[in-house]
Design an enzyme around this catalytic site. Structure first.
Site, short mmCIF file in Angstrom:
data_model
loop_
_atom_site.label_atom_id
_atom_site.label_comp_id
_atom_site.label_asym_id
_atom_site.label_seq_id
_atom_site.Cartn_x
_atom_site.Cartn_y
_atom_site.Cartn_z
N ARG A 108 0.88 -1.17 0.00
CA ARG A 108 0.00 0.00 0.00
C ARG A 108 0.91 1.22 0.00
O ARG A 108 1.72 1.38 0.91
CB ARG A 108 -0.92 0.00 1.22
CG ARG A 108 -1.58 1.36 1.45
CD ARG A 108 -2.71 1.32 2.44
NE ARG A 108 -3.88 0.66 1.91
CZ ARG A 108 -5.12 0.85 2.37
NH1 ARG A 108 -5.34 1.67 3.36
NH2 ARG A 108 -6.14 0.19 1.84
N HIS A 135 -7.30 1.00 -6.64
CA HIS A 135 -7.56 0.17 -5.46
C HIS A 135 -8.30 -1.08 -5.95
O HIS A 135 -9.48 -1.29 -5.67
CB HIS A 135 -8.40 0.97 -4.46
CG HIS A 135 -8.39 0.40 -3.06
ND1 HIS A 135 -7.70 -0.75 -2.72
CD2 HIS A 135 -8.99 0.82 -1.92
CE1 HIS A 135 -7.88 -1.00 -1.44
NE2 HIS A 135 -8.66 -0.07 -0.93
N GLN A 138 -10.17 -3.58 -3.53
CA GLN A 138 -11.44 -3.02 -3.07
C GLN A 138 -12.55 -3.31 -4.07
O GLN A 138 -13.62 -3.81 -3.72
CB GLN A 138 -11.29 -1.50 -2.88
CG GLN A 138 -12.58 -0.81 -2.48
CD GLN A 138 -13.02 -1.19 -1.09
OE1 GLN A 138 -12.23 -1.14 -0.16
NE2 GLN A 138 -14.27 -1.58 -0.93
N ASP A 229 -17.12 7.68 -1.72
CA ASP A 229 -15.85 7.54 -0.99
C ASP A 229 -15.48 8.93 -0.48
O ASP A 229 -16.10 9.94 -0.88
CB ASP A 229 -14.77 6.97 -1.95
CG ASP A 229 -13.42 6.71 -1.27
OD1 ASP A 229 -13.37 6.69 -0.02
OD2 ASP A 229 -12.43 6.53 -1.99
N CYS A 269 -16.36 2.31 0.36
CA CYS A 269 -15.22 1.43 0.66
C CYS A 269 -14.81 1.52 2.13
O CYS A 269 -14.18 0.61 2.64
CB CYS A 269 -14.06 1.76 -0.25
SG CYS A 269 -13.52 3.47 -0.13
N ARG A 297 -14.22 -7.98 1.48
CA ARG A 297 -12.79 -7.80 1.20
C ARG A 297 -12.03 -9.08 1.54
O ARG A 297 -11.12 -9.48 0.83
CB ARG A 297 -12.22 -6.63 2.04
CG ARG A 297 -12.79 -5.26 1.74
CD ARG A 297 -12.40 -4.79 0.36
NE ARG A 297 -10.97 -4.84 0.15
CZ ARG A 297 -10.08 -3.93 0.56
NH1 ARG A 297 -10.50 -2.85 1.17
NH2 ARG A 297 -8.78 -4.08 0.32
N1 CP Z 1 -11.38 0.22 2.16
C1 CP Z 1 -10.11 0.14 2.61
O1 CP Z 1 -9.17 -0.13 1.87
O2 CP Z 1 -9.98 0.36 3.94
P1 CP Z 1 -8.61 0.51 4.73
O3 CP Z 1 -7.98 1.80 4.27
O4 CP Z 1 -8.99 0.53 6.18
O5 CP Z 1 -7.73 -0.65 4.38
N1 NVA Z 2 -9.83 6.90 -1.66
C1 NVA Z 2 -9.48 6.50 -0.34
C2 NVA Z 2 -9.74 5.04 -0.15
C3 NVA Z 2 -9.41 4.50 1.21
C4 NVA Z 2 -9.64 3.03 1.31
C5 NVA Z 2 -8.04 6.85 -0.05
O1 NVA Z 2 -7.19 6.61 -0.91
O2 NVA Z 2 -7.75 7.36 1.03
#
Ligand code: CP
Ligand code: NVA
Length: 309
Positions: A108, A135, A138, A229, A269, A297
């Protein structure tokens, strides 16, 4: 089919064909059923997965940790302080070293280029657990949720909010699978033109209908799925004040939802900023499926791990 996945990376849904994405969903659903029945599977046979995270996470981290263990593998977490990706050490070197020791890497990070570089040098499957651009894990889980709740993916899906990483992965999924997706963002926060133009070209082959609508009230008319989101993604928090003035009309509240299909499902998400992109009454309301979505997930991740590793 299974052999076609072994050893591959999971960086962007665009790397997979329609049939392959549908197969991920089939496997996810099967693994979910088997887990519910109490079957314990040793698919990963002691394989070891590194979780290399430069941003915070609840769902992605926990679902991968639990998925690996439930499938009979082992994993460990490396946070931002431990590795100093690209700071203490070049991304390439981290990839080369980790690849000699583990069987798979979930990363990540900020720049999508970091994910690509990790994949270029690791020599083991690399899974994108979120980058600034995509993502995919997701959205794979989200597709599973739509399939379960609606019995089909052929419904009107509307993404309302910021043209961000999650929105991008939805656009890619829609283009590959031939879905109906309306993207509704303020003009200034439209998704990447590169991804949009790619999706429009793919849509001609897959017969997807991917349209942009600036007006949320028009966009959600008759929607079967309303997805939102956060308005400022991780790394962009300092822009929130400035963004708020553009995004308030895009809040998913009861008034907006009233324009959707009476059977609409609301997805997010998470983490959600209650009172900003979504109100308490909507996220806690009868149309919301966000907790089932979060659970999925885990099942989607199991499909990714068992097919790639
Ligand atoms: N939706 C998602 O990826 O959540 P987190 O950022 O908590 O992993
Ligand atoms: N768009 C958001 C998604 C988090 C799971 C971010 O990148 O922070």
């Amino acid at each position: 089919m299974t052999q076609a996945f072994r050893g591959r990376h999971f960086l962007d849904l665009a790397d997979f064909s329609r049939e392959e994405i549908l197969y991920f969903l089939e496997v996810a659903l099967d693994l979910k059923k088997r887990w519910v029945l109490g079957e314990r599977l040793g698919i990963l046979g002691g394989k070891i997965v590194a979780l290399l995270f430069e941003k915070p996470s609840l769902r992605t981290r926990v679902s991968f940790e639990v998925a690996v263990r439930q499938l009979g593998g082992e994993c460990f977490y490396l946070g931002p302080q431990e590795v100093g990706l690209g700071k203490r050490e070049a991304v390439k070197d981290v990839a080369l070293v980790l690849g000699r020791m583990v069987d798979g890497i979930v990363i990540r990070t900020f720049a999508h280029e970091t994910v690509l570089e990790m994949a270029r040098y690791a020599g083991v499957p690399v899974i994108n657990g979120l980058s600034d651009l995509h993502h995919p894990c997701q959205v794979l889980g989200d597709l599973l949720t739509v399939q379960e709740k609606k019995g089909t993916l052929n419904v009107k899906i509307v993404f309302v909010g910021d043209g961000n990483n999650v929105c991008h992965s939805w656009i890619v999924a829609a283009a590959r699978l031939g879905l109906s997706l309306t993207v509704c963002t303020p003009e200034r926060y439209r998704p990447s033109w590169e991804i949009w133009n790619w999706a429009q070209r793919e849509a001609q082959k897959s017969r997807a209908e991917i349209v942009y609508e600036v007006d949320p009230r028009k966009a959600v008319l008759g929607a079967d799925v309303v997805y939102t989101d956060v308005w400022a993604s991780m790394g962009k928090e300092q822009e929130l004040e400035e963004r708020l003035s553009f995004f308030w009309p895009y809040q998913v509240n009861n008034e907006l939802l009233a324009l959707a299909s009476p059977e609409v499902i609301v997805m997010h998400c998470m983490p959600a900023h209650r009172g900003q992109e979504i109100t308490d009454e909507v996220i806690d309301g009868a149309h919301s499926v966000v907790i089932d979505e979060a659970e999925n997930r885990l099942h989607a991740q199991k499909a990714i791990l068992s097919l790639l590793l």
